[in-house]
Design an enzyme around this catalytic site. Sequence first.
Site, PDB file in Angstrom:
ATOM      1  N   ARG A  59      56.370  56.827  34.379  1.00 26.68           N
ATOM      2  CA  ARG A  59      54.940  57.129  34.229  1.00 26.68           C
ATOM      3  C   ARG A  59      54.182  55.947  33.619  1.00 26.68           C
ATOM      4  O   ARG A  59      53.286  56.115  32.797  1.00 26.68           O
ATOM      5  CB  ARG A  59      54.716  58.384  33.371  1.00 26.68           C
ATOM      6  CG  ARG A  59      55.370  59.623  33.918  1.00 26.68           C
ATOM      7  CD  ARG A  59      54.811  60.042  35.272  1.00 26.68           C
ATOM      8  NE  ARG A  59      55.487  61.241  35.737  1.00 26.68           N
ATOM      9  CZ  ARG A  59      56.593  61.249  36.487  1.00 26.68           C
ATOM     10  NH1 ARG A  59      57.127  60.099  36.877  1.00 26.68           N
ATOM     11  NH2 ARG A  59      57.159  62.374  36.866  1.00 26.68           N
TER      12      ARG A  59
ATOM     13  N   SER B 288      50.395  67.627  34.378  1.00 24.44           N
ATOM     14  CA  SER B 288      51.297  67.513  33.229  1.00 24.44           C
ATOM     15  C   SER B 288      50.647  66.631  32.166  1.00 24.44           C
ATOM     16  O   SER B 288      50.343  65.469  32.429  1.00 24.44           O
ATOM     17  CB  SER B 288      52.631  66.917  33.661  1.00 24.44           C
ATOM     18  OG  SER B 288      53.276  67.766  34.581  1.00 24.44           O
TER      19      SER B 288
ATOM     20  N   GLU C 110      50.350  61.887  29.022  1.00 26.72           N
ATOM     21  CA  GLU C 110      50.335  61.186  30.305  1.00 26.72           C
ATOM     22  C   GLU C 110      48.947  60.660  30.653  1.00 26.72           C
ATOM     23  O   GLU C 110      48.816  59.528  31.112  1.00 26.72           O
ATOM     24  CB  GLU C 110      50.828  62.109  31.424  1.00 26.72           C
ATOM     25  CG  GLU C 110      52.331  62.187  31.559  1.00 26.72           C
ATOM     26  CD  GLU C 110      52.747  62.739  32.920  1.00 26.72           C
ATOM     27  OE1 GLU C 110      51.996  62.527  33.894  1.00 26.72           O
ATOM     28  OE2 GLU C 110      53.807  63.354  33.002  1.00 26.72           O
TER      29      GLU C 110
END
Length: 365
Positions: A174, A259, A355
């Site tokens: 990520r 998320s 995130e």
Amino acid sequence: MPDFSQVSPEPSLTPSGQDLAPFNTLGLPARADAFVTLRSVDQLNALSDLVSQYPGLLVLGGGSNMVLPTHIDSLVARVALAGVHLIEARSDAWIIEAGAGENWHDFVAKCVEHGWDGLENLALIPGTVGAAPVQNIGAYGVELADRFSGLTAWHVHQRQLVEMSAAQCGFAYRDSVFKHDAPGTWIIVSVRFALPRPWRAVLEYPDLQRHFGLAGSGRAGASTSTKGVTPTARSVFEAVCQIRRDKLPDPAVVGNAGSFFKNPLVDATARDALLAQHPGLVSYPQPDGRYKLAAGWLIDQCGWKGKQLGRAGVHDRQALVLVNKGGATATDIMDLAAAIQRDVAARYQVTLDPEPIVWRDSGKK
């Protein structure tokens, strides 16, 4: 590089005020004093001209991975560069290029439709093609980096188009160089993908194994399931869409950014210690010997699933997803995130990292 210009674009750019609530999937109230839409590569120089007049540059794709403040004094540039092209049909891969402004899910669907298989596990992820490398998006056993061939980006200050390889993008879990360089340095113009030939279904994740009747078989690339179904790229695409719709809220209905936390990575010693204390711990071994912990499980065990704090809450079916319960601001979302981080750290001695990009005023993230 293919032409990602739209029909008869104006090379000039004139900033105007813009309500950004429709341009972020959390639905947070936000307003930009200066907003432009980039529809053509011919406008890149004009954009660089504008940047020096503002305290920063916020590059906006689909707004699906952003937490925006109520007021933004930076220049906001929404990237709307369109186009999808087959660059090369090699014996080992299809090389496909897409404009940064293309809707990601629509692009994946188009690839499956044309028989350019390999992105189906990444179906229904909100956002744009240009935003995908920034986050190195991933789902159900596939990361963008696994299918990446290269990209073209505009260096805003040097005023030049730059070709970048995977190594130059610095992909990690990520993560990419675009999240670490100064905000407003790069504008991704187009992304190229190498989609493998022959195609092989990636079915490692339990949800997909259950869907295809492979649970417990360990046959990640099995050609036939116990249900008598032969997985195809189309059937994997449809399965991923069904699973995501069952587990995740539609941002068009409930404001969310997908998320919200990364799955934390820990070494084997830390994982074993946690497992001894918490036998139900969900973890996944990584190639480097570390373990990825399921952040959603950690949050759920702390009792946050379905809970609300002020005008923000945790989704009742997926604890990784923070939602706008109505009228929430960036402060509400981040207050909830901080409370969750404190509880998880206290119980598991594990740090959860967000995130999404959390944008601050004055051109900082």
